[in-house]
Design an enzyme around this catalytic site. Sequence first.
Site, PDB file in Angstrom:
ATOM      1  N   LYS A  54       0.865  -1.187   0.000  1.00  0.00           N
ATOM      2  CA  LYS A  54       0.000   0.000   0.000  1.00  0.00           C
ATOM      3  C   LYS A  54       0.899   1.234   0.000  1.00  0.00           C
ATOM      4  CE  LYS A  54      -3.912   1.808   2.775  1.00  0.00           C
ATOM      5  NZ  LYS A  54      -4.708   1.583   4.019  1.00  0.00           N
TER       6      LYS A  54
ATOM      7  N   SER B 259      -9.777   1.308   2.999  1.00  0.00           N
ATOM      8  CA  SER B 259      -8.908   2.129   2.190  1.00  0.00           C
ATOM      9  C   SER B 259      -7.811   1.381   1.440  1.00  0.00           C
ATOM     10  CB  SER B 259      -8.247   3.181   3.076  1.00  0.00           C
ATOM     11  OG  SER B 259      -7.358   2.555   4.001  1.00  0.00           O
TER      12      SER B 259
ATOM     13  N   SER C 124     -10.005  -1.193   7.030  1.00  0.00           N
ATOM     14  CA  SER C 124      -9.364  -0.900   5.741  1.00  0.00           C
ATOM     15  C   SER C 124      -8.602  -2.060   5.112  1.00  0.00           C
ATOM     16  CB  SER C 124      -8.421   0.297   5.870  1.00  0.00           C
ATOM     17  OG  SER C 124      -9.160   1.495   5.893  1.00  0.00           O
TER      18      SER C 124
END
Lengths: 498, 95
Positions: A81, A156, A180
């Site tokens: 990420k 997310s 997330s």
Amino acid sequence: MSTKNPTDWTIAEARKSLEAGETSALDLARAFLDRAASVEPAVHALLERTTDRALSDARAADARRAKGERGPLLGIPVVLKDIFATRGIPTTCGSRILEGFVPPYDADAVERLSRAGAVLVGKSNLDEFAMGSSTENSAFGPTANPWDTGRVAGGSSGGSAAAVAAGECLASLGTDTGGSIRLPASYCGVCGMKPTYGRVSRYGVIAYASSLDQVGPFARTVADLADVLGVIAGHDPRDSTSVPAPVPDYAAALDGRVAGLRIGVPREYFVPGMAPEVEAAVREAIERLRSLGATIVEVGLPHTKYAVATYYLVAPAEASSNLARYDGVRFGLRKAAADANLLDMYRETRDAGFGAEVKRRILLGTYALSAGYYDAFYLKAQKARTLIRDDFAKAFAECDVLATPVAPTVAFGLGEKTEDPLAMYLSDVLTISVNLAGLPALALPCGFDGAGLPIGLQLIAPAFREEAALRVGDAFQRATDWHERRPPAPGAAKGGAR
Amino acid sequence: MPVSLEDVRHIALLARLGLAPAEEERLRRDLDSILGYVAQLESLDVSGVEPTAHVVDLPTPLREDRATNPERPEEMVENAPDRDRTFLRVPKIIE
């Protein structure tokens, strides 16, 4: 398995092939880079493809293997990420305010993956500063769900989940502050785990809400997750909330046995408005665990209904403080008119650099912490947080692991909730309590709805008992084949619906 | 209590956030709706409940006050938008 394309493999399958000398890390890296090149136009899971880095990591992994080295992730293609600091590689956190930022150091989890010989394929898309449930808040455009490119990947960490689902890597890392990791894992039909708060170092992870943020892995199977978690977990003196506790051998804990385990089903987690197909799939998964020998007990988590409200005071308050560092002085964007004073420079920089959701949360947090509102909002939320933690403590007196849905629905359509922040926040209604209590929780696929969209099962364990959730999830996967399904070639089947 | 435009302007200043006028009204409505939702906490009885600031029961770890990182000032300031050698340049502070 040799008939399958390497990009459809699990880590375990890739490792077997590497150890047998049938493939090399370099072959794998090329296969995954090619796959990424072909699916990225439709999926947009990645903000950056680190092609040169992947090839040099792969050559290094092959050299280490040639010298006799072995390891669970040696030569395995991974994605990070874009919230993890990576030395020499741009790190944006999905924000214009960090566009062009190149960190001078690696996050702890990145160092550990490098030492283990993992191969970095790319940095993945995310909601700006990890604030969102759909990855539509990225300043660089949304990520599409590989199962239906007209739908969101969840957020997310949507890019990390979609990259695994679409076969762009065999594992990825994300962060989970209110769901997330688990929500995008569920929406994209892959496995994801949020470990106990303090289990994995947050050093080098761009902060959103520091008392809730935790790093965790995505992969296709629970057994693969155990391998990645074993590599990234452990004490790090550079994170003062990193817990100096020994890391169990997670892979060894996967013995396929759930007989005698007590699995709690919290009645509050089957909420009004839940899609009937989601409830049916999760209840069927719980029945499957019963048939494997587990005892099912109903438990109560009575303060669940306050979790979203509590989170949306605590998390924005911490965010408003953490994001004060983006001031246009030391790194990132600066915006200022020629005659601007320092205050103007701060305000113009932050106006131009932050997107709508980040501004919303900074203002909400500043409001909750401001004079006259602190007791009514922030302190009250911290007390509600105690009640939510106590609920779990009582439930775990009656059971070993909790089983729940990850989310009330399957992946929603791109654009469906972007105009209604509150509706978006409620996507996290079943994941948020776990962060407030600091517990480990696993998401894994347990079915598909009539439209072919994945449904996720959540397994929650007591603090530092990741292996309990992993054991149950792995036993479920030994008895089922939901995790063996792969999405259609993205963009080919159901695309164009947006 | 509804959120006013004055409230939004006040907290935006505290947060060092510039906002366009159209954005102020949009954010006022959003904050009003979100704070309306979180107001359900008002019905929760928390008398006698200790607040949770943090879930990990760890003492603050202490270490020797000694630098352990290599000195590489050039690299540390490389990302700064405006600098002179290893000094960061900002707009004039004192009029």
